[in-house]
Scaffold this active site. Structure first.
Site, short mmCIF file in Angstrom:
data_model
loop_
_atom_site.label_atom_id
_atom_site.label_comp_id
_atom_site.label_asym_id
_atom_site.label_seq_id
_atom_site.Cartn_x
_atom_site.Cartn_y
_atom_site.Cartn_z
N ASP A 138 17.20 -22.95 48.27
CA ASP A 138 16.58 -23.56 49.49
C ASP A 138 17.12 -24.67 49.92
O ASP A 138 16.66 -25.83 50.36
CB ASP A 138 15.19 -23.85 49.09
CG ASP A 138 14.29 -24.19 50.33
OD1 ASP A 138 14.52 -23.65 51.38
OD2 ASP A 138 13.31 -24.95 50.19
N CYS A 198 0.69 -10.50 62.87
CA CYS A 198 1.06 -11.65 62.32
C CYS A 198 1.02 -12.65 63.57
O CYS A 198 0.57 -13.84 63.71
CB CYS A 198 2.31 -11.74 61.71
SG CYS A 198 3.69 -10.94 62.61
N CYS A 245 0.61 -23.06 55.06
CA CYS A 245 -0.11 -21.93 55.95
C CYS A 245 0.59 -20.58 55.72
O CYS A 245 1.39 -20.44 55.71
CB CYS A 245 -0.39 -22.03 57.43
SG CYS A 245 -0.92 -21.03 58.41
#
Length: 344
Positions: A138, A198, A245
């Site tokens: 990341d 989604c 989220c």
């Protein structure tokens, strides 16, 4: 030892130390993704969390001279606790007095766990095969989802997440670049049906087209930002989200809990479940914050970002009357100014 045997040795060692999926890809440029990122940059859709150097992200040779192979690693982060934290509409409405935190954020910081594992694998490669190896977890300087797709780890869903067949999209990714020329894996078949759930479920419309996202409208980004939230629609969209989220993931049919393997990796488990009471979090002291959140991914954004979010959650759930007006004199400018917005 031939390169097929070397590949198998790396896979075997990775499995021993707790890696769930391993894939191998050629370290060729990501030309298609480069054009896509150029379009995003022209539209001002590159977030501050992303590497600004697009060539560095799309051309592995810019990161490591002589690179031949990208090895991609995936580890499932679902456990028996966080798999129950659902961001579906019913859960947000029914349990809205309690806050909710994204599944990846209520466990031990994956940067530490995954980097530790990949560092061991890189050392294994260097010591056993006399090759160079660089670890990425990341860091933003490599297109990890595109690399994972190329390496056969999974496929990209309409919500832009990387999905695996076994664990859904609830996986952490890491990569090792090496100058070893290793056999590549076949790409995985996409299981995305294009149902669009989604996109329809996204609370802010951040998913403005299939496979395209505006990060500045995404609540996962917004709940991590260090800005005062003034947009009433965004404030309302927070619902009871304290951090992150998962809505676009939780509504996906390919993420149904009954169809996934829950590994419950001990490496990610905290000693205690983190608190979800927004009033408690609003008043949390530094020592308590460090005790509950210091080892989680939330820590790097700081106590006051979480307190700002807790204040918004209390406003959304009819609990603002429980907040002492002294919050308007809070030492944190972020919390103080957010309170001013909400108490108007």
């Amino acid at each position: 030892m031939n390169f097929f045997d070397i590949k198998q040795e790396i896979i075997s060692f990775s499995k021993i130390i707790g890696i769930d999926l391993i894939g191998f890809a050629k370290a060729q440029p990501f030309f298609k993704e480069y054009d896509f990122l150029l379009e995003r940059k022209r539209k001002g859709l590159i977030s501050p969390f992303e590497e600004e150097d697009l060539e560095k992200r799309c051309f592995p040779e810019k990161i490591m001279n002589g690179v031949r192979t990208i090895i991609v690693f995936a580890v499932s982060y679902l456990n028996y606790y966080n798999s129950s934290l659902l961001f579906t509409e019913n859960n947000i409405e029914v349990n809205n007095k309690r806050g909710i935190i994204s599944k990846y954020a209520c466990i031990l910081d994956y940067h530490l766990v995954l980097k530790g594992k990949l560092s061991k694998i890189a050392l294994f490669i260097k010591n056993n095969f006399n090759a160079n190896a660089m670890v990425f977890v990341d860091t933003g300087s490599l297109l990890e989802r595109a690399a994972a797709k190329r390496a056969g780890i999974g496929y990209i869903g309409q919500n832009t997440c990387l999905f695996t067949k076994e664990f859904g999209s609830y996986v952490f990714l890491g990569e090792i670049l090496t100058d070893l020329e290793l056999p590549e894996d076949e790409q995985a078949e996409s299981l995305c049906t294009g149902c669009g759930r989604c996109i329809k479920a996204c609370p802010t419309g951040a998913l403005y087209e299939p496979f395209k996202i505006n990060p500045f409208k995404c609540l996962s980004y917004i709940t991590q930002s260090k800005n005062v939230i003034t947009d009433k629609e965004i404030i309302h969209a927070f619902g009871n989200r304290l951090f992150g989220c998962d809505t676009c993931q939780d509504v996906c049919p390919n993420n149904r809990k009954e169809n996934l393997i829950i590994k419950n990796h001990g490496d990610f488990l905290l000693d205690n479940n983190i608190p979800l009471d927004p009033l408690y979090i609003l008043n949390i002291k530094n020592k308590e914050f460090e005790g509950y959140f210091g080892k989680t991914p939330i820590a790097w954004r700081g106590r006051n970002v979480l307190r700002r979010n807790a204040l918004i959650v209390m406003a959304n759930t009819g609990q603002l009357k429980e907040v002492n007006k002294e919050i308007l004199l809070d030492l944190s400018e972020l919390v103080r100014k957010q309170a001013e917005v909400l108490f108007k």
